[in-house]
Design an enzyme around this catalytic site. Sequence first.
Site, short mmCIF file in Angstrom:
data_model
loop_
_atom_site.label_atom_id
_atom_site.label_comp_id
_atom_site.label_asym_id
_atom_site.label_seq_id
_atom_site.Cartn_x
_atom_site.Cartn_y
_atom_site.Cartn_z
N CYS A 352 -13.56 18.49 34.88
CA CYS A 352 -14.96 18.34 35.29
C CYS A 352 -15.05 17.68 36.66
O CYS A 352 -16.00 17.94 37.42
CB CYS A 352 -15.73 17.55 34.25
SG CYS A 352 -15.02 15.93 33.88
N HIS A 909 -17.20 11.90 31.88
CA HIS A 909 -17.53 13.25 32.32
C HIS A 909 -18.23 13.20 33.68
O HIS A 909 -19.02 12.29 33.95
CB HIS A 909 -18.44 13.92 31.28
CG HIS A 909 -18.73 15.35 31.55
ND1 HIS A 909 -17.74 16.32 31.60
CD2 HIS A 909 -19.90 16.00 31.79
CE1 HIS A 909 -18.30 17.49 31.86
NE2 HIS A 909 -19.60 17.32 31.98
#
Length: 982
Positions: A352, A909
């Site tokens: 990510c 994330h």
Amino acid sequence: MSPLKIQGPIRIRSMQTGITKWKEGSFEIVEKENKVSLVVHYNTGGIPRIFQLSHNIKNVVLRPSGAKQSRLMLTLQDNSFLSIDKVPSKDAEEMRLFLDAVHQNRLNAVAMKPSQGSGSFGAILGSRTSQKETHRQLSYSDNQVSSKRGSLETKDDIPFRKVLGNPGRASIKTAAGSGITATRTIPSLTSTSTPLRSGLLENRTEKRKRMLSSGSELNEDYPKENDSSSNNKAMTDPSRKYLTSSREKQLSLKQSEENRTSGLLPLQSSSFYGSRAASKDYSPSSTNLDRTNISSQTPSAKRSLGFLPQPAPLSVKKLRCNQDYTGWNKPRLPLSSHQQQLQGFSNLGNTCYMNAILQSLFSLQSFANDLLKQGIPWKKIPLNALISRRFAHLLVKKDICNSETKKDLLKKVKNAISATAERFSGYMQNDAHEFLSQCLDQLKEDMEKLNKTWKTEPVPGEENSPDVTATRVYTCPVITNLEFEVQHSIICKACGEIIPKREQFNDLSIDLPRRKKPLPPRSIQDSLDLFFRAEELEYSCEKCGGKCALVRHKFNRLPRILILHLKRYSFNVALSLNNKIGQQVIIPRYLTLSSHCTENTKPPFNLGWSAQMAISRPLKASQMVNSCITSPSTPSKNFTFKSKSSLALSLDSDSEDELKRSVALSQRLCEISSSEQQQEDLEKDSKSCKLEPDKSELENSGFDAMSEEELLAAVLEISKREASPSPSHEDDDKPTSSPDTGFAEDDIQEMPENPDPMETEKPKTITEPDPASFTEITKDCDENKENKTPEGSQGEVDWLQQYDMEREREEQELQQALAQSLQEQEAWEQKEDDDLKRATELSLQEFNNSFLDSLGSDEDSGNEDVLDMEYTEAEAEELKRNAETGNLPHSYRLISVVSHIGSTSSSGHYISDVYDIKKQAWFTYNDLEVSKIQEASVQSDRDRSGYIFFYMHKEIFDELLETEKNSQALSMEVGKTTRQAS
């Protein structure tokens, strides 16, 4: 019953994609506009793949695959091959029967969705011949029906009624003794009414005959229409359904032939589906209104079209326009395809951080333009270079390719970066800022190698220019858009001595300001001002011996895009952990750098600037857009020499050893030769060059402007090209005398492409010596007494033979290395797949664990020495206004934010919010998911998680925005003109 959807592992083989891996998904049959298609969905998401089945099936094979499971294999006419495995045998057999029916052109005899409430095969399709003849008259009604098909596919309990016969017209009759009544479904007017299966409407000819029936018959049949129990009961047996459909198909074909001979009355532009005006609005509200208006009419009014007069010419003309508009007949794209340009990047396994950075970089329009629109010769760039078929390829195809292709391109970008930075090779979570820095540095290095290695075509209009070199210099997008220069001035507090020092940056890492509880949260502007505040340091002054100095930082050159990295992590020594600081920091729309600039601060490069424009004037190393090494004192394009060190770096491994030898020998010769001897060499070589007038004219054209050292280099170059291997002092340089090993950039360009001519042209040079050059060089060699005649020539031949043997051995070693590399690559790919599975599970687990801590700690940064900027009341008010308007000089506008959700740098994330200048809207990229967001939400939602901020210079931003608006207006005007002309 034939299932419309089966699930299992899918593999596809086609000319476009090759053979794919087995992936979980489903086959779904869809019929639209009388065409049957197979839609392939993958469980991982992405755009579905659609394959036309009508008149396109070549073969259907069903094989057992395990207990009560089968594998269905479908071959299309273009040899595309689709397989779905581990399908329940019953479902697979029914799907095979359906595909066989489509293959044998028995589509109209097969039910489309019995399991979803259609309940009957009774819908009859007319023949294609009949449809073509009546299409122009029935197009308007057909368009209304087809527009509602998409939303009428999932309802249940469709009522049926008998087909009305009309003695005055050729009515439909069932086969004698069959006892089965041909049925049809009632056309529905709203999305909430009885559904129709797309493509299974009855023949329009029969529909028109039923509209001509009397009102008494219609009223008599309504109770039967609503009584669906008898019909459903009669149609529960699949064999009876299939038989009924086959017979109805035969009757339909027979009836269409009768209609062709008898002729049909033209259909009026208004029909029982509703008025022309109402049919253009397909919203639920307008459709309900149509239903109300139509239901209020009498049944005879609905069925009275057969008694209407011929349509007026105006009506016919309008119907023709509707028919000619091909948009009605185009198959509707699935909903996901409308968002094709809003699809993000797949997460390869804890990647990510890479997806967020790439989305932010790709949103920088000026950066993308500089990378793609300057004609870089991609084919000449090494395949492992980041900008070659990696970064640029992904940038070009990110909005037009499917998810699988995009995933492969992402892997190539990751591998290109991992080849240089090994920490990114695995599937562990990495820091987004570290990836950004590595990416920019590698892009810069690749562009420098490109400019050092390849000489491109001359710039148009400059072939005959004597004062500008004809070598094109490619602009590095990192330097023109992101790089800026800061000048650090060290001021001695005792004597005032100022020592300047300049430094280039791609981004700034700024500290979080220490938060004071009574004060409101600080902003990015405060952190930036803290970075540029004056500092005291211990410094020994060479002039006065003072021990204390003051350091001031000012911008010397501004960037187009300013990247700010907010240091949100603090290291806990006791726990040896990186803790994330969730301190709130206000994100302003505009920043200003006016207080950190001087009168000499250079503005950003304008959008029309390129390195080629600045090549005529010498720039300092810190100001060069690309480090292409040329000699500023040799303006003639015929004598653009590179330094020997840079030349060696630009050649491939095959010629590196030879080049090192030649460079060493040339340097030794330069040290021994004196300036007087070199002058004599110049005169003698000039005489020998007269035998070739064209070449001598080109070479002498640059002598006037050369210095003594450059004349020496030119003489060496000429002697290496002209002289044959003879007993002379130039024998040591002879291995580099072939055109492929010369110092000219043209030769450098062809060296990696084809190193073989180096071997084939050397014997030619040896066997064809120039007699005049031979005599003069021999005489000159005797005077210098550097080498002996016979030994030099023999040694040269021996050296060439040894070189050929070494080349042969290197070729063999290369082949062995390639074979070993392929084996290692296969093993690495297998290991990569295993690591990917483990990393994906780990990523999900860590994200779930850190989600509750997503806001991070709310404590202050702990920077004791970073308290707060002291602004006057007027300055504070001015900065507050500028944060919204950007009126102050050197203002920058927010265009992207990379945020981190989680409590530590090793987990959590990354997402990115970017402003799309073309769409003039903000979007949030969360790996594959893309959603629209308001700018105010970005500023408020990312104040505790914002990590990297991208700000674009206001003037550059306004120019790009204005250009985009003008382009869109021009496109609309051209489209309007085209429509009017047609």
